[in-house]
Design an enzyme around this catalytic site. Structure first.
Site, PDB file in Angstrom:
ATOM      1  CE  LYS A 118      -4.399  -1.659   1.724  1.00  0.00           C
ATOM      2  NZ  LYS A 118      -5.432  -1.612   2.768  1.00  0.00           N
ATOM      3  CE  LYS A 211      -7.120 -10.216  -2.599  1.00  0.00           C
ATOM      4  NZ  LYS A 211      -6.758  -9.822  -1.230  1.00  0.00           N
ATOM      5  CE  LYS A 214     -10.943  -0.271  -1.517  1.00  0.00           C
ATOM      6  NZ  LYS A 214     -10.302  -1.034  -0.479  1.00  0.00           N
TER       7      LYS A 214
END
Ligand code: TRP
Length: 350
Positions: A118, A211, A214
């Protein structure tokens, strides 16, 4: 004395809940209700650890918090028998996180792969909260001395860190814990992850090696929990596949990530094993399997979307559920906080 078994888990209100969140976590939340006392938390404090441009600002955060709450309830979580609440309403999360900040080591946090992913290349510019995220997560779980944590595969490392923090706290304060008479010097349990089901990792419908996420630019890569029946069916029909027919045995799914993913989704939604699904559909054309999968997805997911829509149209009702859950969570948290303060040596009003 062994610890009373208790389940805790959390979901971030950062928008676009999808099939991966549902099969990887929420269905297990629903199942655990049958055997355990469960606490399910909308982790709004975790949601703000990235830039405000990422989490969308105050209106978006409040909207997403209500939407995740609605998803929990629409999926079958009972907020009266169990506890559903949002993290920021119980100050113990932040308080215990501070104590844990002084237990956890920089080196432990520096190894967290989610932080590395991240933060990306520009670590100097990541928030302190993003680095500290796993410590707050340990506090979430241990504030209720929860023993079992249903999570997706990607949270395994964070659970290990929670165990390390619990163990070091028990160790560092062992004498004090024994002096308080708590559990043979074991104040915090070592929480265990529960990662179960044939689809703990749901992959993108456009690329079976990535994966479902969103943040993928293509909305066709995922099924959102708010998608209506037509959208769901269309996305399944458009899902990437390969030209081969489905194999009859699981071994035949190796090196066929898209086929493997779709069979896994079918198995998880139908509560069957992949082997069983292949016994029924193996050898047949992909198109007929996709039709069956589209129908199954619509049957299982469209009612959840409908119920979510109904629930979010009455924000006052959702807020009353969160308030009630927070009150009950706070009472449990208070007990752990009082004992933790005594163990550390913080003087408190008696
Ligand atoms: N980190 C979790 C996720 O992104 C969310 C979370 C926060 C959580 N606190 C938790 C999960 C405590 C389980 C237990 O999925």
């Amino acid at each position: 004395m062994p610890f009373v078994e208790r389940v805790f888990s959390g979901v971030q209100p950062t928008g676009n809940l999808h099939l991966g969140n549902y099969l990887g976590a929420i269905v297990n939340f629903v199942k655990m209700q049958e055997t355990h006392n469960c606490i399910y938390c909308v982790v709004d404090m975790h949601a703000i650890t990235q830039g405000v441009d990422v989490w969308g600002g105050p209106a978006e955060l409040a909207r997403n918090t209500r939407e995740v709450t609605a998803a929990f309830i629409a999926a079958g979580i009972d907020p009266r028998k169990h506890i559903v609440f949002n993290q920021s309403q119980v100050s113990g999360h932040a308080e215990l996180a501070w104590i844990f900040n002084c237990v956890a080591r920089m080196g432990w946090l520096g190894r967290m792969t989610q932080f590395k992913e991240k933060a990306g290349k520009d670590r100097e510019n990541a928030s302190v909260g993003l680095f500290d995220y796993p410590v707050l997560m340990a506090a979430d779980i241990l504030l209720y001395r929860a023993t079992h944590v249903p999570v997706g595969e990607d949270q395994k490392q964070h659970l290990e860190l929670s165990r390390d923090i619990a163990q070091k706290f028990n160790n560092d304060f062992g004498d004090s814990i024994r002096a308080q008479g708590a559990n043979d010097g074991l104040f915090f349990p070592l929480p265990e992850p529960l990662i179960t089901g044939p689809a703990t990792r749901v992959m993108s419908l456009r690329d079976g090696t990535k994966k479902m996420s969103k943040s993928d630019a293509s909305d066709n890569s995922r099924i959102n929990l708010t998608d209506d029946a037509d959208t769901i069916a269309q996305k399944i029909r458009k899902a990437k596949t390969d030209p081969e027919p489905l194999p009859s045995e699981e071994k035949g799914l190796e090196a066929r990530p898209e086929a493997d993913n779709l069979v896994g989704i079918f198995a998880a939604l139908a509560e069957r094993s992949k082997a069983e699904v292949l016994r029924e559909f193996g050898g047949g054309q992909f198109s007929s399997f996709k039709n069956a999968l589209a129908e199954l997805c619509v049957t299982k997911l469209a009612p959840i979307a409908g119920e979510m829509k109904r629930l979010v149209s009455d924000p006052g009702h959702i807020d009353s559920i969160l308030n009630d859950g927070s009150d009950r969570a706070r009472a449990l948290a208070q007990e752990t906080m009082n004992l933790s303060k005594d163990i550390v040596g913080f003087i408190r009003r008696r």
